[in-house]
Design an enzyme around this catalytic site. Structure first.
Site, PDB file in Angstrom:
ATOM      1  N   GLN A 267       0.822  -1.216   0.000  1.00  0.00           N
ATOM      2  CA  GLN A 267       0.000   0.000   0.000  1.00  0.00           C
ATOM      3  C   GLN A 267       0.859   1.270   0.000  1.00  0.00           C
ATOM      4  O   GLN A 267       0.432   2.313   0.489  1.00  0.00           O
ATOM      5  CB  GLN A 267      -0.950  -0.007   1.198  1.00  0.00           C
ATOM      6  CG  GLN A 267      -2.109  -0.977   1.038  1.00  0.00           C
ATOM      7  CD  GLN A 267      -2.937  -0.682  -0.211  1.00  0.00           C
ATOM      8  OE1 GLN A 267      -3.061   0.456  -0.647  1.00  0.00           O
ATOM      9  NE2 GLN A 267      -3.518  -1.717  -0.784  1.00  0.00           N
ATOM     10  N   SER A 268       2.042   1.191  -0.552  1.00  0.00           N
ATOM     11  CA  SER A 268       2.943   2.344  -0.552  1.00  0.00           C
ATOM     12  C   SER A 268       2.368   3.534  -1.327  1.00  0.00           C
ATOM     13  O   SER A 268       2.037   3.424  -2.520  1.00  0.00           O
ATOM     14  CB  SER A 268       4.274   1.927  -1.181  1.00  0.00           C
ATOM     15  OG  SER A 268       5.049   3.058  -1.483  1.00  0.00           O
TER      16      SER A 268
END
Ligand SMILES: *Cc1c(COP(=O)(O)O)cnc(C)c1O
Length: 330
Positions: free
Chosen positions: A74-75
């Site tokens: 989920q960067s």
């Protein structure tokens, strides 16, 4: 003589607004303002675009046509890099850390897929011990196919990337004049350290004497005190100006990692929900929610009793809220 700043590719919507948090300030009994760095864009919203303007400036100067970077599934940084690459006609490869090799496309990862990034998912252990080598191997793969790859480290938190927040502080200084307010204290979330390091660097270079306090969302105070000191030193080399910030001069509000990086607990999510209902501003569970929650706790303990005008930097992360939807209670 200090050298001029490195070239940047302007992409973010700047300047970002500074607003007063009226009800939150009333509750705490001190003036708290918010800088809306969550509004730097849509596809590349958040703090990473400010750093990427400089990283990508360097990549383009070097003639690169491919960006390679890494982060968690989920960067926000990876998603912003994927968007920047498309915008500039570059290729993009993302090395993402995840336990499961074929996760559902959600949040930032969903946006990465829409943007057509070349995604390589690796497990946590390979990420921890080998991510640099893995990115080097991918760079060789691209170079062998006739491309020129440029590797951006995690979060673009290195000497070049941190210029994004040196410039952000210049923006804050302009806004202080316009608003007639001097922020004596600045608060932000610390994940890979580049945002915070840039603010500390500016504080030193311009002799601002502000109190800059970061809430770490992973690792610990000792780790980031050292890391921030290193990033600042690396940035100084671009300016031909030695800058030293000793680890003990770096203020980290430790103790709010909670269950771990990108893991939430009820108090933090309730805080995000209540803050949204108080101010109409949505925080994210991984960074800004933990940061403002941690700051509030420390404030209540009296740690900021000398502060008069506090500026909280909202560094973005909205897309990361959606995969956490089931953990909220209403
Ligand atoms: C990456 C990130 C941070 C932390 O910034 P670093 O420069 O990595 O320390 C804070 N907030 C959000 C939303 C982020 O994506």
């Amino acid at each position: 003589m200090m050298k001029p700043f490195p070239n940047r590719v302007p992409m973010a919507n700047l300047p970002t607004r500074i607003e007063m948090l009226n009800r939150f300030s009333q509750e705490l009994g001190v003036s708290v303002f918010i800088k809306r760095d969550d509004l730097t864009g849509m596809e590349f919203s958040g703090n990473k675009i400010r750093k990427l303007e400089y990283s990508v400036g360097e990549a383009v100067n070097m003639g690169a046509d491919t960006l390679i970077t890494c982060g968690g599934l989920q960067s926000n940084h990876c998603r912003a890099t994927a968007a920047v690459a498309v915008k500039l006609g570059l290729r993009c490869c993302l090395v993402l850390r995840n336990g499961e090799p074929e996760p559902p496309a959600d949040g930032n990862y969903f946006i990465d897929k829409i943007l057509g990034a070349d995604v390589r998912i690796i497990d946590a252990e390979s990420y921890r011990s080998r991510r640099s080598e893995i990115m080097e191997e991918i760079a060789e793969e691209y170079n062998a196919a006739g491309h020129k790859a440029y590797i951006i480290p995690e979060g673009a938190s290195n000497g070049i990337g941190t210029f994004g927040y040196l410039t952000c502080m210049q923006e804050i200084m302009e806004q202080e004049k316009l608003l007639g307010v001097t922020f004596d204290t600045i608060i932000d979330a610390v994940g890979s350290g580049g945002t915070f390091a840039g603010l500390c660097l500016a504080n030193r270079l311009y002799g601002l004497n502000k109190r800059i306090a970061g809430v770490n969302v992973c690792d610990d105070a000792e780790f980031f005190q050292k890391r921030v000191s290193e990033i600042v030193e690396e940035a100084g080399r671009y300016l031909d100006e030695p800058v030293e910030i000793r680890p003990e001069e770096v203020e980290i509000l430790d103790g709010y990692v909670g269950r771990g990086y990108a893991l939430s607990q009820k108090e933090e999510l309730d805080f995000i929900r209540d803050f949204a209902r108080k101010e109409g501003v949505i925080l994210d569970p991984v960074y800004t929610g933990k940061c403002l929650y941690g700051f509030t706790k420390e404030f209540e303990k009296g740690r900021f009793s000398d502060s008069k005008n506090i500026l909280f930097i909202h560094t973005g992360g909205l897309f990361g809220l959606f995969p956490a939807r089931d953990q909220f209670t209403f």
